[in-house]
Write an enzyme that holds these catalytic residues in place. Structure first.
Site, PDB file in Angstrom:
ATOM      1  N   SER A  60       4.920  -3.798 -11.759  1.00  0.00           N
ATOM      2  CA  SER A  60       3.699  -3.223 -11.205  1.00  0.00           C
ATOM      3  C   SER A  60       2.527  -4.196 -11.367  1.00  0.00           C
ATOM      4  O   SER A  60       2.583  -5.316 -10.854  1.00  0.00           O
ATOM      5  CB  SER A  60       3.439  -1.864 -11.862  1.00  0.00           C
ATOM      6  OG  SER A  60       2.450  -1.149 -11.179  1.00  0.00           O
ATOM      7  N   ASP A  96       7.197   4.307  -2.415  1.00  0.00           N
ATOM      8  CA  ASP A  96       6.297   4.085  -3.542  1.00  0.00           C
ATOM      9  C   ASP A  96       4.957   4.754  -3.260  1.00  0.00           C
ATOM     10  O   ASP A  96       4.239   4.369  -2.329  1.00  0.00           O
ATOM     11  CB  ASP A  96       6.108   2.577  -3.748  1.00  0.00           C
ATOM     12  CG  ASP A  96       5.360   2.237  -5.033  1.00  0.00           C
ATOM     13  OD1 ASP A  96       4.657   3.113  -5.560  1.00  0.00           O
ATOM     14  OD2 ASP A  96       5.481   1.090  -5.480  1.00  0.00           O
ATOM     15  N   HIS A 119       8.127   4.217  -7.192  1.00  0.00           N
ATOM     16  CA  HIS A 119       7.497   3.130  -7.944  1.00  0.00           C
ATOM     17  C   HIS A 119       8.314   2.710  -9.161  1.00  0.00           C
ATOM     18  O   HIS A 119       8.140   1.610  -9.674  1.00  0.00           O
ATOM     19  CB  HIS A 119       6.107   3.590  -8.400  1.00  0.00           C
ATOM     20  CG  HIS A 119       5.227   2.483  -8.908  1.00  0.00           C
ATOM     21  ND1 HIS A 119       4.696   1.510  -8.080  1.00  0.00           N
ATOM     22  CD2 HIS A 119       4.775   2.191 -10.168  1.00  0.00           C
ATOM     23  CE1 HIS A 119       3.956   0.675  -8.794  1.00  0.00           C
ATOM     24  NE2 HIS A 119       3.995   1.067 -10.068  1.00  0.00           N
TER      25      HIS A 119
END
Length: 425
Positions: free
Chosen positions: A276, A348, A381
């Site tokens: 991320s 996501d 995600h």
């Protein structure tokens, strides 16, 4: 499957649960009900084949997985199955009835579908909130236990305990502190004398802390020296900042140099793995310090530098070099010595990681070779790290706890296999 490419840890043969005799069983065969597994002891990223035998013809039973996380909270997943005419169930060939808690036949499906059980202070969470199963860290315990059970009409027929390992053999661990080492991290090193392999610097994203520790331990168990590095929100007294604000590349460079000197490390093949927001600094390190870093693994990535994060972080940049802010904007990858591997989910909800992964793969490295990306259309995600051991979950629209792990687990399984292949290149 991932397990086909990985060496088995611990016992490699089939192991049976001790049968339990139900009172008043409807068929004599049910007195011999047993759970069979091919890996009673295995690395936490390896799948396990599960079969049930000794049931009555076409018996309907519940197969469940049980574990306890590091805080003492019980987790559980269960599915309803029907035995064949010979009283057997093969979870690798049969999905749970009704598609719950997972839809397709998967012998390790229950491991990735566990949820916190009610009645132990479980808090309902809002839509989109994420939470994960976190057993004790590898620094605390080298493995965790998971129990499989088979029951019918409220009666336990068989059970089987599995050991899921983070660390095997003589893998070594040591804690690094800012006071002593000028960094906060957990170092995991393979046994001395093994052939040199690519070392890996691992770190997470906007959650802060040391979320890469489980992955680092597994990498070391597979022969790769690995350092899980905390760069912000490392706890009171750690000496690290509490905000993602002006985090200097020198901190990561220092950590990489220490890692490259570990026994068993091949410093010319050093890789960096970020998740991320951590994907930003991972790419920046590969681009700005190619003599030190070769390959880059970017989970749920961004293709650009974003601004600072968390309270008190306004007015400055997320990342810096030599005390100077690195400006927001697209990240170039033309000086990267090796390959950037971007792993993303097409569903996501956090940000556009699939689009970012495509932008990453459209660029070329210092040798003119294309970078790589893999996008799993239904995954979200939480595609980072390894499968099975740390399933990510999310909240439902009405605050109920739901599992979103099916597609994410598939993405983790595929992505982890690609990462291991890249590191062995």
């Amino acid at each position: 499957m991932l397990a086909a490419t990985a060496a088995c840890s611990g016992s490699g043969g089939s192991d049976d649960a001790r049968p339990r005799s139900p009172a008043g069983g409807t068929a004599g065969d049910r007195d011999r009900a047993a759970i069979h597994v091919d890996r009673p002891v295995a690395l936490a990223d390896q799948d396990v084949k599960v079969r049930v035998s000794g049931l009555g013809s076409h018996d309907r039973v519940t197969v469940a997985a049980h574990s306890v996380d590091g805080s003492g909270q019980p987790w559980r997943a269960q599915g309803d199955f029907t035995a064949d005419g010979r009283g057997r169930i093969d979870l690798d060939e049969q999905a749970p009835r009704g598609g719950r808690p997972y839809e397709k036949a998967d012998s390790a499906g229950l491991l990735g579908a566990m949820l916190p059980t009610a009645g132990r202070g479980v808090k309902k969470i809002g839509s989109g909130d994420a939470f994960s199963y976190h057993p004790p860290t590898p620094a605390e315990k080298s493995s965790y236990r998971l129990r499989l059970t088979v029951s019918a009409n409220g009666e336990r027929l068989a059970d089987r305990t599995l050991t899921r390992q983070w660390l095997t053999g003589d893998v070594r661990h040591r804690k690094l502190t800012v006071a002593k080492n000028r960094m906060d991290g957990e170092m995991y090193s393979p046994p001395k004398g093994e052939r040199r392999r690519a070392p890996v610097l691992v770190f997470g994203g906007s959650e802060g802390g040391n979320s890469g520790e489980y992955a680092a331990a597994l990498l070391a168990s597979r022969g790769h020296p690995a350092l899980s590095l905390c760069y912000f929100r490392c706890g009171d007294g750690s000496g690290r900042p509490d905000a993602l604000n002006m985090i200097d590349t020198s901190y990561f460079v220092r950590a990489a140099r220490v890692l490259g000197k570990e026994p068993g490390a091949d410093p010319d093949r050093l890789a960096v793995m970020g998740n991320s927001r951590g994907s930003e600094i991972a790419q920046l390190l590969g681009q700005r310090h190619p003599s030190l870093f070769r390959d880059v693994i970017a989970y749920a990535p961004s293709a650009k530098v974003n601004g600072p994060y968390l309270a008190g972080a306004s007015g400055r940049a997320a990342w810096a070099e030599n005390g100077r802010p690195l400006p927001a904007g697209p990240i170039r990858l033309d000086k990267v010595r090796g390959t950037v591997l971007a792993v993303a989910g097409g569903n996501d909800k956090m940000w556009g990681s699939a689009e970012a992964a495509r932008a990453i793969a459209a660029q070329r490295n210092a040798s003119g070779a294309s970078h790589q990306q893999v996008t799993h259309p239904k995954a979200g995600h939480h595609v980072n790290w390894f499968p099975y051991g740390q399933p990510g979950q999310e909240g439902g629209a009405n605050g109920e706890i739901v599992s979103t792990s099916g597609s994410d687990q598939a993405a983790r399984k595929d992505g982890w296999a690609r990462v291991l292949k890249l590191l062995e290149k």
